[in-house]
Design a protein around this motif. Structure first.
Motif, PDB file in Angstrom:
ATOM      1  N   PHE A   6      38.702  -9.877  27.495  1.00 11.51           N
ATOM      2  CA  PHE A   6      39.764  -9.136  28.162  1.00 11.51           C
ATOM      3  C   PHE A   6      39.713  -9.381  29.666  1.00 11.51           C
ATOM      4  CE2 PHE A   6      38.495  -6.691  24.452  1.00 11.51           C
ATOM      5  CZ  PHE A   6      39.709  -6.417  23.831  1.00 11.51           C
ATOM      6  N   LYS A   7      40.834  -9.097  30.318  1.00  7.29           N
ATOM      7  CA  LYS A   7      40.898  -9.057  31.770  1.00  7.29           C
ATOM      8  C   LYS A   7      41.079  -7.598  32.156  1.00  7.29           C
ATOM      9  CE  LYS A   7      44.444 -10.984  33.740  1.00  7.29           C
ATOM     10  NZ  LYS A   7      45.384 -11.883  34.428  1.00  7.29           N
ATOM     11  N   GLU A  36      44.272  -8.244  26.772  1.00  2.89           N
ATOM     12  CA  GLU A  36      43.715  -9.364  26.017  1.00  2.89           C
ATOM     13  C   GLU A  36      43.877 -10.658  26.799  1.00  2.89           C
ATOM     14  OE1 GLU A  36      45.426  -9.532  22.093  1.00  2.89           O
ATOM     15  OE2 GLU A  36      43.970  -8.096  21.333  1.00  2.89           O
ATOM     16  N   LEU A  37      42.810 -11.417  26.885  1.00  5.42           N
ATOM     17  CA  LEU A  37      42.818 -12.678  27.604  1.00  5.42           C
ATOM     18  C   LEU A  37      43.731 -13.669  26.888  1.00  5.42           C
ATOM     19  CD1 LEU A  37      41.468 -13.848  30.109  1.00  5.42           C
ATOM     20  CD2 LEU A  37      39.702 -14.771  28.639  1.00  5.42           C
ATOM     21  N   LEU A  64      36.716 -10.637  34.237  1.00  5.25           N
ATOM     22  CA  LEU A  64      36.731 -11.050  32.836  1.00  5.25           C
ATOM     23  C   LEU A  64      35.578 -10.358  32.132  1.00  5.25           C
ATOM     24  CD1 LEU A  64      37.445 -14.859  33.223  1.00  5.25           C
ATOM     25  CD2 LEU A  64      39.065 -13.016  32.786  1.00  5.25           C
ATOM     26  N   VAL A  65      35.871  -9.741  30.994  1.00  6.45           N
ATOM     27  CA  VAL A  65      34.851  -9.000  30.264  1.00  6.45           C
ATOM     28  C   VAL A  65      34.927  -9.301  28.769  1.00  6.45           C
ATOM     29  CG1 VAL A  65      34.776  -7.107  31.949  1.00  6.45           C
ATOM     30  CG2 VAL A  65      36.307  -6.937  29.979  1.00  6.45           C
ATOM     31  N   ALA A  66      33.803  -9.156  28.110  1.00  5.91           N
ATOM     32  CA  ALA A  66      33.748  -9.149  26.651  1.00  5.91           C
ATOM     33  C   ALA A  66      33.520  -7.697  26.265  1.00  5.91           C
ATOM     34  CB  ALA A  66      32.605 -10.023  26.150  1.00  5.91           C
ATOM     35  N   ALA A  67      34.314  -7.189  25.334  1.00  7.87           N
ATOM     36  CA  ALA A  67      34.201  -5.778  24.982  1.00  7.87           C
ATOM     37  C   ALA A  67      34.316  -5.576  23.479  1.00  7.87           C
ATOM     38  CB  ALA A  67      35.282  -4.961  25.691  1.00  7.87           C
ATOM     39  N   ASP A  88      30.860  -1.144  23.958  1.00  6.87           N
ATOM     40  CA  ASP A  88      30.064  -2.032  24.807  1.00  6.87           C
ATOM     41  C   ASP A  88      31.020  -2.884  25.609  1.00  6.87           C
ATOM     42  OD1 ASP A  88      27.787  -3.091  25.901  1.00  6.87           O
ATOM     43  OD2 ASP A  88      27.312  -4.388  24.216  1.00  6.87           O
ATOM     44  N   ILE A  89      30.659  -3.154  26.840  1.00  3.27           N
ATOM     45  CA  ILE A  89      31.485  -4.007  27.702  1.00  3.27           C
ATOM     46  C   ILE A  89      30.551  -4.747  28.656  1.00  3.27           C
ATOM     47  CG2 ILE A  89      31.963  -2.114  29.293  1.00  3.27           C
ATOM     48  CD1 ILE A  89      34.747  -3.379  29.722  1.00  3.27           C
ATOM     49  N   VAL A  90      30.761  -6.057  28.759  1.00  4.97           N
ATOM     50  CA  VAL A  90      29.903  -6.890  29.584  1.00  4.97           C
ATOM     51  C   VAL A  90      30.781  -7.772  30.461  1.00  4.97           C
ATOM     52  CG1 VAL A  90      28.163  -8.721  29.572  1.00  4.97           C
ATOM     53  CG2 VAL A  90      28.124  -6.969  27.794  1.00  4.97           C
ATOM     54  N   LYS A  91      30.513  -7.758  31.760  1.00  9.52           N
ATOM     55  CA  LYS A  91      31.253  -8.605  32.688  1.00  9.52           C
ATOM     56  C   LYS A  91      30.791 -10.046  32.525  1.00  9.52           C
ATOM     57  CE  LYS A  91      32.280  -9.267  37.549  1.00  9.52           C
ATOM     58  NZ  LYS A  91      32.079  -8.795  38.911  1.00  9.52           N
ATOM     59  N   LEU A  92      31.739 -10.953  32.438  1.00 12.18           N
ATOM     60  CA  LEU A  92      31.436 -12.380  32.329  1.00 12.18           C
ATOM     61  C   LEU A  92      31.384 -12.982  33.726  1.00 12.18           C
ATOM     62  CD1 LEU A  92      33.786 -13.233  29.350  1.00 12.18           C
ATOM     63  CD2 LEU A  92      31.362 -12.674  29.278  1.00 12.18           C
TER      64      LEU A  92
END
Length: 94
Positions: A6-7, A36-37, A64-67, A88-92
């Protein structure tokens, strides 16, 4: 459960809600808006709730994150409400 890239569109301020399960009796809460990216101008967006330590993390516009998102429905006085929680959310790294 939905796992995706996601953005970040925006993130609200942290607030605290009462919680009997947390030390000190309060739980951090924040709302983050994710898109959504690769979904284009009118792509899917989600207003998600972050709780606890995740709510204390600061995400910025266009990060940009993965969630991992959890969708649930609850009923109050006969009215159904959809809730989306970011488990959960992680910054890329750019």
């Amino acid at each position: 459960m939905k796992n995706n890239l996601f953005k970040v569109v925006s993130q609200g301020d942290v607030s605290y809600i009462p919680s009997t399960k947390q030390e000190g009796g309060q739980l951090a809460k924040s709302v983050i808006r994710l898109k959504e990216l690769g979904s284009g101008k009118f792509g899917n967006e989600y207003a998600c709730t972050l709780f606890g330590n995740l709510a204390l993390c600061k995400f910025y516009e266009n990060d940009l994150v993965a969630a991992s998102l959890r969708f649930q429905v609850h009923e109050v006085n006969g009215i159904l409400y959809q809730e989306i929680v970011a488990n959960d959310i992680v910054k890329l790294v750019k």
